[in-house]
Scaffold this motif. Structure first.
Motif, PDB file in Angstrom:
ATOM      1  N   GLN A  92       2.693   1.353   5.335  1.00  0.00           N
ATOM      2  CA  GLN A  92       3.314   0.631   4.238  1.00  0.00           C
ATOM      3  C   GLN A  92       4.747   0.225   4.583  1.00  0.00           C
ATOM      4  O   GLN A  92       5.361   0.753   5.516  1.00  0.00           O
ATOM      5  CB  GLN A  92       3.243   1.460   2.959  1.00  0.00           C
ATOM      6  CG  GLN A  92       1.805   1.635   2.483  1.00  0.00           C
ATOM      7  CD  GLN A  92       1.712   2.214   1.092  1.00  0.00           C
ATOM      8  OE1 GLN A  92       2.522   1.929   0.207  1.00  0.00           O
ATOM      9  NE2 GLN A  92       0.715   3.054   0.862  1.00  0.00           N
ATOM     10  N   PRO A 142       3.099   6.063   2.351  1.00  0.00           N
ATOM     11  CA  PRO A 142       3.824   5.185   1.428  1.00  0.00           C
ATOM     12  C   PRO A 142       5.329   5.207   1.672  1.00  0.00           C
ATOM     13  O   PRO A 142       5.895   6.217   2.091  1.00  0.00           O
ATOM     14  CB  PRO A 142       3.489   5.765   0.054  1.00  0.00           C
ATOM     15  CG  PRO A 142       3.257   7.215   0.308  1.00  0.00           C
ATOM     16  CD  PRO A 142       2.677   7.315   1.686  1.00  0.00           C
ATOM     17  N   GLU A 204      -0.203   8.510  -1.362  1.00  0.00           N
ATOM     18  CA  GLU A 204      -0.516   7.168  -0.874  1.00  0.00           C
ATOM     19  C   GLU A 204       0.305   6.116  -1.613  1.00  0.00           C
ATOM     20  O   GLU A 204       0.390   4.982  -1.184  1.00  0.00           O
ATOM     21  CB  GLU A 204      -2.010   6.886  -1.063  1.00  0.00           C
ATOM     22  CG  GLU A 204      -2.477   5.511  -0.648  1.00  0.00           C
ATOM     23  CD  GLU A 204      -2.891   5.404   0.805  1.00  0.00           C
ATOM     24  OE1 GLU A 204      -3.116   4.286   1.295  1.00  0.00           O
ATOM     25  OE2 GLU A 204      -2.991   6.449   1.455  1.00  0.00           O
ATOM     26  N   SER A 205       0.915   6.497  -2.710  1.00  0.00           N
ATOM     27  CA  SER A 205       1.596   5.477  -3.507  1.00  0.00           C
ATOM     28  C   SER A 205       2.516   6.102  -4.528  1.00  0.00           C
ATOM     29  O   SER A 205       2.400   7.287  -4.851  1.00  0.00           O
ATOM     30  CB  SER A 205       0.556   4.634  -4.254  1.00  0.00           C
ATOM     31  OG  SER A 205      -0.158   5.447  -5.167  1.00  0.00           O
ATOM     32  N   GLU A 318      -5.308   5.359  -4.104  1.00  0.00           N
ATOM     33  CA  GLU A 318      -4.466   5.006  -2.957  1.00  0.00           C
ATOM     34  C   GLU A 318      -3.260   4.192  -3.405  1.00  0.00           C
ATOM     35  O   GLU A 318      -2.530   4.617  -4.285  1.00  0.00           O
ATOM     36  CB  GLU A 318      -5.329   4.306  -1.900  1.00  0.00           C
ATOM     37  CG  GLU A 318      -6.481   5.199  -1.422  1.00  0.00           C
ATOM     38  CD  GLU A 318      -6.776   5.104   0.054  1.00  0.00           C
ATOM     39  OE1 GLU A 318      -5.840   5.071   0.863  1.00  0.00           O
ATOM     40  OE2 GLU A 318      -7.971   5.074   0.395  1.00  0.00           O
ATOM     41  N   ASP A 319      -3.043   3.030  -2.827  1.00  0.00           N
ATOM     42  CA  ASP A 319      -1.808   2.291  -3.060  1.00  0.00           C
ATOM     43  C   ASP A 319      -1.680   1.871  -4.522  1.00  0.00           C
ATOM     44  O   ASP A 319      -2.678   1.654  -5.215  1.00  0.00           O
ATOM     45  CB  ASP A 319      -1.783   1.074  -2.145  1.00  0.00           C
ATOM     46  CG  ASP A 319      -0.433   0.383  -2.120  1.00  0.00           C
ATOM     47  OD1 ASP A 319       0.578   1.036  -2.433  1.00  0.00           O
ATOM     48  OD2 ASP A 319      -0.387  -0.814  -1.780  1.00  0.00           O
ATOM     49  N   TRP A 336      -3.574   0.674  -9.388  1.00  0.00           N
ATOM     50  CA  TRP A 336      -3.819   1.340  -8.110  1.00  0.00           C
ATOM     51  C   TRP A 336      -5.260   1.127  -7.673  1.00  0.00           C
ATOM     52  O   TRP A 336      -6.129   0.760  -8.459  1.00  0.00           O
ATOM     53  CB  TRP A 336      -3.489   2.826  -8.206  1.00  0.00           C
ATOM     54  CG  TRP A 336      -4.541   3.675  -8.873  1.00  0.00           C
ATOM     55  CD1 TRP A 336      -5.621   4.284  -8.287  1.00  0.00           C
ATOM     56  CD2 TRP A 336      -4.610   4.021 -10.266  1.00  0.00           C
ATOM     57  NE1 TRP A 336      -6.349   4.986  -9.229  1.00  0.00           N
ATOM     58  CE2 TRP A 336      -5.759   4.840 -10.447  1.00  0.00           C
ATOM     59  CE3 TRP A 336      -3.825   3.718 -11.376  1.00  0.00           C
ATOM     60  CZ2 TRP A 336      -6.125   5.353 -11.681  1.00  0.00           C
ATOM     61  CZ3 TRP A 336      -4.197   4.218 -12.614  1.00  0.00           C
ATOM     62  CH2 TRP A 336      -5.320   5.026 -12.760  1.00  0.00           C
ATOM     63  N   ASN A 396      -4.941  -1.131  -0.264  1.00  0.00           N
ATOM     64  CA  ASN A 396      -3.602  -1.556  -0.663  1.00  0.00           C
ATOM     65  C   ASN A 396      -3.665  -2.619  -1.755  1.00  0.00           C
ATOM     66  O   ASN A 396      -4.591  -3.439  -1.791  1.00  0.00           O
ATOM     67  CB  ASN A 396      -2.840  -2.129   0.526  1.00  0.00           C
ATOM     68  CG  ASN A 396      -2.326  -1.064   1.483  1.00  0.00           C
ATOM     69  OD1 ASN A 396      -1.631  -1.359   2.431  1.00  0.00           O
ATOM     70  ND2 ASN A 396      -2.665   0.196   1.235  1.00  0.00           N
ATOM     71  N   SER A 461      -2.685  -3.474   6.137  1.00  0.00           N
ATOM     72  CA  SER A 461      -2.039  -2.415   5.362  1.00  0.00           C
ATOM     73  C   SER A 461      -0.609  -2.800   5.020  1.00  0.00           C
ATOM     74  O   SER A 461       0.047  -3.552   5.741  1.00  0.00           O
ATOM     75  CB  SER A 461      -2.039  -1.109   6.178  1.00  0.00           C
ATOM     76  OG  SER A 461      -1.534  -0.044   5.419  1.00  0.00           O
TER      77      SER A 461
END
Length: 504
Positions: A92, A142, A204-205, A318-319, A336, A396, A461
């Motif tokens: 990221q 992240p 991840e986020s 995740e993101d 997300w 993402n 990504s």
């Protein structure tokens, strides 16, 4: 132009295609309005998405040529190499000092500890513009710039992943080594601090509010009947009130605060648990005194808290990104990706999982007098994008400024089994999705594929738009052709045409 006007224009302009759609429906013996809508999205993609005609299918691999040719793009879009000096698994991306005119990028490396975090100088040549500033983290994924002028990074590393804050990141000249991940001890505590107050999980986020309040998820799949990753909210004990960038570690809003876990469908009822993942819910204070929740090093193990308090679980959250259009209207909305699980990709005749990924959105609503809320808001979760054979394992996400469109990136398998039993490689795709309109549902009004990776060893990504919304940075992560040389492919995709939703 106004969205309502766009819709009317599309209907009028699309009438010529109705006859063709009707003929196709007649040929098949039954109407197929969904296929007609899909063709309309493709035909009107410039007005709706600001791109030329989208890709009808995924790129076919393998491919090991230059990074600028590794992406198959919709007409009008262009890929430019920004850095090959980043590590091969650069993930990221955060821009510095702002999103409008960045002079640096900060990237996490997901697969090595040296480097773990790199700074990219956009004024230097692509083959020599990356500097390592942090080592010693595991699975750094992240990275975000905070409203108080720092950089936060975190580890996607199971139950013990940590979150770290980097202060004055532009002037770090010697790489900072994390010597003890449990405590966060490192060689330069004036510029790097582990923020244990936010807990430990597989990060991840995060979605960061101006005062330091943060929403984040645990990248965990369900297993043997145990729920997948939870969604959490951190509320700082001393919120950031604005002003100059923070340069003293002890003054960050991330030093201390309270962590809450999400229980959906909990507001005023006991109907929370498996099966309840959309709807209104409640933020429930994490009980740090419960057995096994706090470890000896002072970390809050949120997976243990989730098991004990039964927070709502999702399939590998995740993101995450914040909706800027909602924010401009005074509403906090963060979306997300739940990645899901597939064994094959695209239109493969073999598929052993078919757990399609999806995009969920959480909106913070004000509480009522009858239903008080411990954090001052009531969370509401909606399903915004449902996955499919084509839009498979989503990873993402990134909102495009000024439009409300959402970019969604795949991170899934790249193998297809054809009807004749032979195999084919197809690339992971990049999609762009409309916001929800004034129809009766709460989902995106449609998505199209605007790019696809020809290099089937890699995944896209870290996609992040510049403030104009006309260009975006993205990593082509872990390309096999560059792994031995520790070379990355940090790209800029330009050529998006932005039509502001709120502008005539």
């Amino acid at each position: 132009m106004h969205r309502s006007f766009v819709r009317v224009w599309i209907v009028i302009a699309g009438l010529g295609a109705v006859a063709a759609g009707a003929r196709a429906a007649a040929d098949s013996g039954r109407p197929d309005f969904g296929a007609f809508v899909q063709s309309l999205l493709r035909d009107r993609s410039e007005a709706l998405f600001g791109i030329g005609r989208p890709l009808d299918r995924s790129a076919v691999g393998p491919f090991d040529g230059p990074g600028v040719d590794a992406l198959e793009l919709a007409p009008g879009l262009k890929a430019t190499l920004i850095s090959s000096a980043v590590e091969n698994a650069a993930d990221q991306i955060a821009m510095w000092p702002d999103d409008d005119h960045p002079t640096y990028l900060f990237v996490c490396d997901e697969e090595t500890s040296t480097p773990a975090v790199q700074r990219v100088d956009l004024g230097k040549p692509a083959d020599s513009n990356a500097t390592t500033i942090v080592t010693g983290l595991l699975s750094c994924d992240p990275v975000r710039r905070t409203p108080w002028g720092t950089i936060v990074v975190a580890e996607e590393h199971g139950a013990d992943g940590g979150l770290y804050e980097i202060l004055d990141p532009v002037h770090i000249t010697t790489p900072i080594a994390v010597t003890n991940r449990a405590t966060g001890a490192n060689t330069d505590p004036l510029h790097l601090a582990k923020r244990q107050a936010l807990g430990a999980l597989s990060f991840e986020s995060f979605a960061i509010r101006p005062d330091g309040t943060m929403i984040y998820g645990d990248e965990l799949a369900p297993s043997n009947g145990i729920a997948g990753g939870g969604i959490y909210k951190f509320v700082p004990a001393v919120p950031f009130a604005g002003g100059a960038p923070i340069t003293v570690p002890a003054t960050s809003p991330l030093v201390s605060g309270s962590i809450y876990g999400l229980r959906v469908a909990a507001t005023g009822s006991s109907n929370w648990g498996q099966g309840a993942e959309i709807g209104k819910g409640a933020w429930t204070l994490v009980n740090q005194a419960a057995p096994g929740v706090a470890d000896a090093a002072g970390n809050v193990v949120l997976r243990t808290a989730q098991l004990l308090q039964k927070f709502t679980g999702y399939y590998r959250p995740e993101d995450m990104d914040i909706d800027p259009i909602a924010g401009a209207n005074g509403v906090f909305r963060a979306c997300w990706a739940n990645t899901g699980r597939l064994s094959h990709s695209g239109a493969s005749v073999v598929e052993n999982s078919a757990v399609y990924g999806e995009v969920m959105c959480l909106t913070e609503e004000p509480p009522s007098a009858a239903v008080p809320a411990p954090t001052g808001t009531i969370p509401k979760v909606d399903r915004f994008v449902a996955g499919s054979e084509q839009l498979g394992m989503v990873d993402n996400v990134a909102f495009q400024p000024h439009t409300g469109n959402l970019v969604v990136l795949e991170d899934g398998p790249t193998s297809i089994v054809r009807p004749d039993g032979t195999s084919q490689r197809r690339g992971n795709d990049l999609w762009i999705c409309l916001p929800d309109g004034h129809d009766d549902d709460v989902m995106s009004d449609g998505c199209v594929r605007f790019a696809s990776l020809r290099d089937t060893s890699a995944e896209p990504s870290g996609f992040i738009f510049l403030g104009s919304g006309e260009a975006a940075f993205v990593n082509l992560q872990h390309r096999d052709v560059d792994a031995a040389n520790h070379r990355g492919s940090l790209m800029l995709i330009s050529g998006f045409k932005v039509r502001d939703r709120d502008r005539n």
